[in-house]
Design an enzyme around this catalytic site. Structure first.
Site, mmCIF file in Angstrom:
data_model
loop_
_atom_site.group_PDB
_atom_site.id
_atom_site.type_symbol
_atom_site.label_atom_id
_atom_site.label_comp_id
_atom_site.label_asym_id
_atom_site.label_seq_id
_atom_site.Cartn_x
_atom_site.Cartn_y
_atom_site.Cartn_z
ATOM 1 N N HIS A 140 0.843 -1.200 0.000
ATOM 2 C CA HIS A 140 0.000 0.000 0.000
ATOM 3 C C HIS A 140 0.875 1.245 0.000
ATOM 4 C CE1 HIS A 140 -3.263 2.767 1.084
ATOM 5 N NE2 HIS A 140 -2.504 3.201 2.079
ATOM 6 N N ARG A 149 5.086 10.184 -5.939
ATOM 7 C CA ARG A 149 6.529 10.216 -6.244
ATOM 8 C C ARG A 149 6.874 8.979 -7.065
ATOM 9 N NH1 ARG A 149 5.690 10.969 -0.925
ATOM 10 N NH2 ARG A 149 6.093 8.765 -0.595
ATOM 11 N N GLU A 205 -10.437 1.859 3.851
ATOM 12 C CA GLU A 205 -9.114 1.240 3.970
ATOM 13 C C GLU A 205 -9.258 -0.083 4.710
ATOM 14 O OE1 GLU A 205 -6.287 4.072 5.602
ATOM 15 O OE2 GLU A 205 -5.872 4.836 3.584
ATOM 16 N N TYR A 250 -2.590 17.272 4.063
ATOM 17 C CA TYR A 250 -1.717 16.329 4.774
ATOM 18 C C TYR A 250 -0.305 16.815 4.994
ATOM 19 C CZ TYR A 250 1.118 14.468 0.884
ATOM 20 O OH TYR A 250 2.028 14.301 -0.118
ATOM 21 N N THR A 364 -3.406 0.175 5.894
ATOM 22 C CA THR A 364 -4.050 -0.550 4.803
ATOM 23 C C THR A 364 -3.198 -1.742 4.383
ATOM 24 O OG1 THR A 364 -4.903 1.572 4.068
ATOM 25 C CG2 THR A 364 -5.095 -0.269 2.533
HETATM 26 CA CA CA Z 1 -5.182 3.959 7.541
#
Ligand code: CA
Length: 429
Positions: A140, A149, A205, A250, A364
């Site tokens: 994940h 990236r 998730e 984030y 996840t």
């Molecule tokens: Ca999570």
């Protein structure tokens, strides 16, 4: 049998609770703990057995200490106190209940204290003081990293540090609770400024979670070799995520409103004792990966869990047509790059005190194989490639009315299959 297993794992054991025999989740070899209520009665500790729930406080008088004391401690709306003393009392309780449920002569005494699970309401098993979500699913991490990236998907710390963040416990809901689509700030790539409104990229998730039983004192880290003694058991976790809110907020401090609106847990705590037959070797690290630092090194021979997981979806149209749920992904829990013991040891390594009822998410768990993607952002390549459901409907992210169900179970030749039950929620508009 391995040294970790005993008579409570014997595949030939059967119960006078007929629905338990061959039950895919809750045969007598499992006996997970949860908090239930029936009618107007107060929430209290129970054990799942087949299609029934056993009222633990009500059968305390049929037990002897320390199992009797444990059953009485389960007479509470949460199980924090029961698990706070470590795994011993619950091990005694599980063994004592196993004896009652496999002995026909006890049936008349016990049966009045069984309730059909379909008539009961399940509650969160613990008062969850703190929730931490890790990022142990390396496939994940690579898939998500590639979206941002392409040349350097894994950051250099990944193989040294069990990456995690402190999440929000107040919005953890038990399976069956609808999830309200969150509002938040998002910024389209071609927009100059952000806007506020409902997320358009709501995702699930696929995760598992470890419950902390016995805690540790502030300033006294848990050594990795003792870490499993602090784990009460496992449940399924769905860490709902708003990808558009996440993308805008984030950096630099990580997820915030993208993750704090809801997380869903399955209601049953499957104990480490029930899971003993299904322990398996932690997959070896790929050649060239660094060894864990010494404080994270421990015996890997049975450090992982042979648990299979699957995610299913139904849409409102599918339910109206009576269609079977569609499986979006499936894979093994061994996708964890770090072990449960390493997560506990790392979390407390700086002296952080874990408390009974703390929840540690795995992150996840994407398998790395086709069909093993643990989230829609992976399945749809960042929302660029819609998936087509069997009835022709398409999805990039979740729409109102969609229901996500996660299931997990453990199987091994020579042992009865056990399951975690379900982690289920529908998206409310
Ligand atoms: Ca999570």
């Amino acid at each position: 049998m391995t040294e970790r297993t005993d008579h409570t794992h014997d595949i030939s054991a059967t119960s006078w609770v007929e629905s338990a025999n061959g039950h895919p989740d809750f045969p007598v070899q499992n006996l997970p703990l949860g908090v239930f209520s029936h009618g107007e009665s107060a929430p209290r500790g129970g054990m799942a057995i087949g299609d029934m729930i056993l009222d633990l406080p009500a059968i305390a008088m049929l037990l002897e200490d320390p199992a009797e004391d444990a059953a009485l401690t389960a007479n509470a709306p949460v199980l924090n106190m029961l698990f706070a003393e470590g795994r011993g009392p619950v091990r005694e309780l599980r063994a004592a209940v196993f004896a009652l449920l496999t002995d026909d002569s006890k049936r008349a005494d016990v049966e009045p204290h069984l309730y059909p699970a379909s008539e009961c309401t399940m509650h969160a098993p613990f008062l969850i003081h703190d929730y931490t979500d890790f990022y142990t699913g390396i496939h994940h991490a690579e898939n998500i990293g590639k979206l941002f990236r392409p040349d350097n998907p894994l950051l250099p710390n990944y193989k040294y540090v069990p990456i995690g963040y402190h999440g929000r416990s107040s919005s953890i809901c038990v399976s069956g609770t609808p999830v309200k689509r969150p509002n938040g700030q998002t910024k389209a790539p071609d927009a100059d400024v952000p806007s506020f409104g409902p997320t358009k990229r709501l995702d699930y998730e696929l995760e598992m979670a470890f419950w902390i039983g016995r805690g540790n004192a502030l300033g006294e880290p848990i050594p990795v070799t003792e870490a499993e003694q602090h784990i009460a058991g496992i449940s399924i976790l769905n860490d709902w995520s708003a990808r558009d809110i996440q993308a805008w907020e984030y950096q630099p401090l990580g997820p915030f409103l993208a993750k704090n609106f809801a997380s869903t847990i399955s209601p049953w705590v499957v104990t480490m004792d029930a899971l003993a037959p299904f322990r398996t070797a932690q997959p070896p690290r790929p050649a060239g990966d660094p060894e864990p630092l010494p404080y994270l090194q421990h015996d890997m021979s049975a450090a992982a869990f042979g648990i299979q997981m699957e995610v299913l979806i139904t849409t409102p149209t599918m339910r109206e047509s009576g269609d079977a749920p569609h499986r979006l992904s499936h894979g093994p829990m061994t996708a964890m790059y770090w072990t449960a013991a390493q997560l506990v040891a790392h979390h407390s390594a700086g002296g952080c005190n874990l408390q009974p009822g703390d929840l540690l998410g795995t992150g996840t768990l994407t398998s790395g194989a086709e069909g093993g993607e643990g989230s829609l952002i992976e399945l749809t390549k960042g929302g660029k490639q819609a998936i087509t459901l069997p009835n022709g409907e398409t999805r990039t992210f979740l729409e109102d009315g969609d229901e996500i169900v996660i299931r997990a179970y453990a199987e091994r030749d020579g042992f009865a299959r056990i399951g975690m039950g379900e982690c289920r929620a529908v998206i409310a508009g």
